[in-house]
Design a protein around this motif. Structure first.
Motif, PDB file in Angstrom:
ATOM      1  N   GLY A  29       0.797  -1.221   0.000  1.00 55.39           N
ATOM      2  CA  GLY A  29       0.000   0.000   0.000  1.00 55.39           C
ATOM      3  C   GLY A  29       0.831   1.272   0.000  1.00 55.39           C
ATOM      4  N   LEU A  30       2.155   1.146   0.050  1.00 57.47           N
ATOM      5  CA  LEU A  30       3.031   2.315   0.062  1.00 57.47           C
ATOM      6  C   LEU A  30       4.233   2.014  -0.823  1.00 57.47           C
ATOM      7  CD1 LEU A  30       3.136   5.095   1.576  1.00 57.47           C
ATOM      8  CD2 LEU A  30       4.726   4.041   3.145  1.00 57.47           C
ATOM      9  N   ASN A  31       4.147   2.436  -2.093  1.00 62.04           N
ATOM     10  CA  ASN A  31       5.248   2.175  -3.021  1.00 62.04           C
ATOM     11  C   ASN A  31       6.345   3.233  -2.832  1.00 62.04           C
ATOM     12  OD1 ASN A  31       4.220   4.458  -4.230  1.00 62.04           O
ATOM     13  ND2 ASN A  31       3.348   3.387  -5.977  1.00 62.04           N
ATOM     14  N   GLN A  32       7.376   3.185  -3.671  1.00 60.70           N
ATOM     15  CA  GLN A  32       8.549   4.057  -3.529  1.00 60.70           C
ATOM     16  C   GLN A  32       8.166   5.537  -3.623  1.00 60.70           C
ATOM     17  OE1 GLN A  32      11.660   3.020  -2.877  1.00 60.70           O
ATOM     18  NE2 GLN A  32      12.699   4.977  -3.092  1.00 60.70           N
ATOM     19  N   ASP A  33       7.340   5.899  -4.610  1.00 59.85           N
ATOM     20  CA  ASP A  33       6.969   7.309  -4.773  1.00 59.85           C
ATOM     21  C   ASP A  33       6.139   7.823  -3.602  1.00 59.85           C
ATOM     22  OD1 ASP A  33       8.283   7.372  -7.206  1.00 59.85           O
ATOM     23  OD2 ASP A  33       6.485   6.813  -8.339  1.00 59.85           O
ATOM     24  N   LYS A  34       5.200   7.000  -3.135  1.00 58.89           N
ATOM     25  CA  LYS A  34       4.378   7.408  -2.000  1.00 58.89           C
ATOM     26  C   LYS A  34       5.205   7.470  -0.715  1.00 58.89           C
ATOM     27  CE  LYS A  34      -0.085   5.832  -3.698  1.00 58.89           C
ATOM     28  NZ  LYS A  34      -1.222   4.930  -3.484  1.00 58.89           N
ATOM     29  N   ALA A  35       6.188   6.602  -0.599  1.00 57.34           N
ATOM     30  CA  ALA A  35       7.058   6.623   0.576  1.00 57.34           C
ATOM     31  C   ALA A  35       7.907   7.887   0.595  1.00 57.34           C
ATOM     32  CB  ALA A  35       7.948   5.384   0.597  1.00 57.34           C
ATOM     33  N   ILE A  36       8.401   8.312  -0.547  1.00 58.69           N
ATOM     34  CA  ILE A  36       9.179   9.552  -0.634  1.00 58.69           C
ATOM     35  C   ILE A  36       8.301  10.745  -0.277  1.00 58.69           C
ATOM     36  CG2 ILE A  36      10.334  11.110  -2.256  1.00 58.69           C
ATOM     37  CD1 ILE A  36      11.431   8.609  -3.659  1.00 58.69           C
ATOM     38  N   SER A  37       7.083  10.758  -0.813  1.00 61.98           N
ATOM     39  CA  SER A  37       6.147  11.844  -0.510  1.00 61.98           C
ATOM     40  C   SER A  37       5.791  11.874   0.979  1.00 61.98           C
ATOM     41  CB  SER A  37       4.883  11.671  -1.351  1.00 61.98           C
ATOM     42  OG  SER A  37       3.916  12.609  -0.999  1.00 61.98           O
ATOM     43  N   ALA A  38       5.572  10.693   1.557  1.00 64.74           N
ATOM     44  CA  ALA A  38       5.233  10.624   2.970  1.00 64.74           C
ATOM     45  C   ALA A  38       6.396  11.120   3.830  1.00 64.74           C
ATOM     46  CB  ALA A  38       4.864   9.191   3.351  1.00 64.74           C
ATOM     47  N   LEU A  39       7.629  10.725   3.503  1.00 65.67           N
ATOM     48  CA  LEU A  39       8.794  11.169   4.272  1.00 65.67           C
ATOM     49  C   LEU A  39       8.994  12.679   4.188  1.00 65.67           C
ATOM     50  CD1 LEU A  39      11.411   8.374   3.718  1.00 65.67           C
ATOM     51  CD2 LEU A  39      10.661   9.292   5.888  1.00 65.67           C
ATOM     52  N   LYS A  40       8.773  13.246   3.014  1.00 68.24           N
ATOM     53  CA  LYS A  40       8.890  14.702   2.885  1.00 68.24           C
ATOM     54  C   LYS A  40       7.862  15.409   3.749  1.00 68.24           C
ATOM     55  CE  LYS A  40      10.941  14.821  -1.714  1.00 68.24           C
ATOM     56  NZ  LYS A  40      10.750  15.160  -3.136  1.00 68.24           N
TER      57      LYS A  40
END
Length: 182
Positions: A29-40
């Motif tokens: 449910g949390l791919n690489q792009d969403k993980a980067i967005s979430a961390l930012k």
């Protein structure tokens, strides 16, 4: 809860950028792009999506620190039956102090809001203690009072001269306290 300041500080200290941390955060449910967005967002202090326990555990293992070093604990009292102005006097006394010093100050403060603030502080400390934080090293990082308006069911009238009536407004506030480990 994840602390944005600590996340920025430790990732800068360990020299890990957002992409490296995002690789450890990828899950269902949390791919690489969403993980980067979430961390930012988390580094900015915006918790969308809300970081869960598993996310905190993965970030701690990626940064090779304990979970308590990335966390802060908060508690709140909604619609406390005291005005915000009176409660702010008490929170200004304890802001930035260690938890034990703050509890000692609150014990001897002769304000009605002191007991309410003390209960919120004890709740935040109990939450930290439950998640294996070192209670002796806790300090109050944020003590905030928000206005909650007029309490429901307390609208009254007082008679005045020449047949007039003036309203009596009893105020309420929200008490928020955040504790952090040193």
């Amino acid at each position: 809860m994840l602390s944005a300041e600590k996340l920025k500080e430790i990732s800068k200290e360990r020299q890990m950028n957002v992409e490296q941390l995002a690789r450890h955060l990828v899950r269902a449910g949390l791919n690489q792009d969403k993980a980067i967005s979430a961390l930012k967002n988390w580094k900015k202090g915006l918790y969308k999506p809300n970081p869960g326990k598993e996310d905190l555990r993965r970030l701690a293992s990626a940064l090779s620190v304990e979970e308590a070093e990335l966390s802060d604990w908060h508690s709140s009292y909604k619609y406390a039956p005291v005005s915000a102005r009176k409660a702010r006097l008490v929170t200004q006394l304890i802001s930035g102090r260690s938890v034990q010093d703050a509890m000692d100050v609150l014990k001897f403060t002769r304000k009605r809001a002191a007991t309410m603030v003390d209960k919120v502080l004890k709740s935040a400390v109990a939450d930290a203690d439950e998640q294996q934080a070192n209670v002796d090293n806790l300090y109050i990082s944020c003590a905030r009072i928000d206005d909650a308006g007029i309490r429901l069911g307390t609208k009254r009238w007082i008679p005045k001269d020449r047949g007039r009536a003036h309203a009596i407004h009893k105020k309420a506030c929200h008490i928020h306290i955040t504790v952090t480990q040193m």
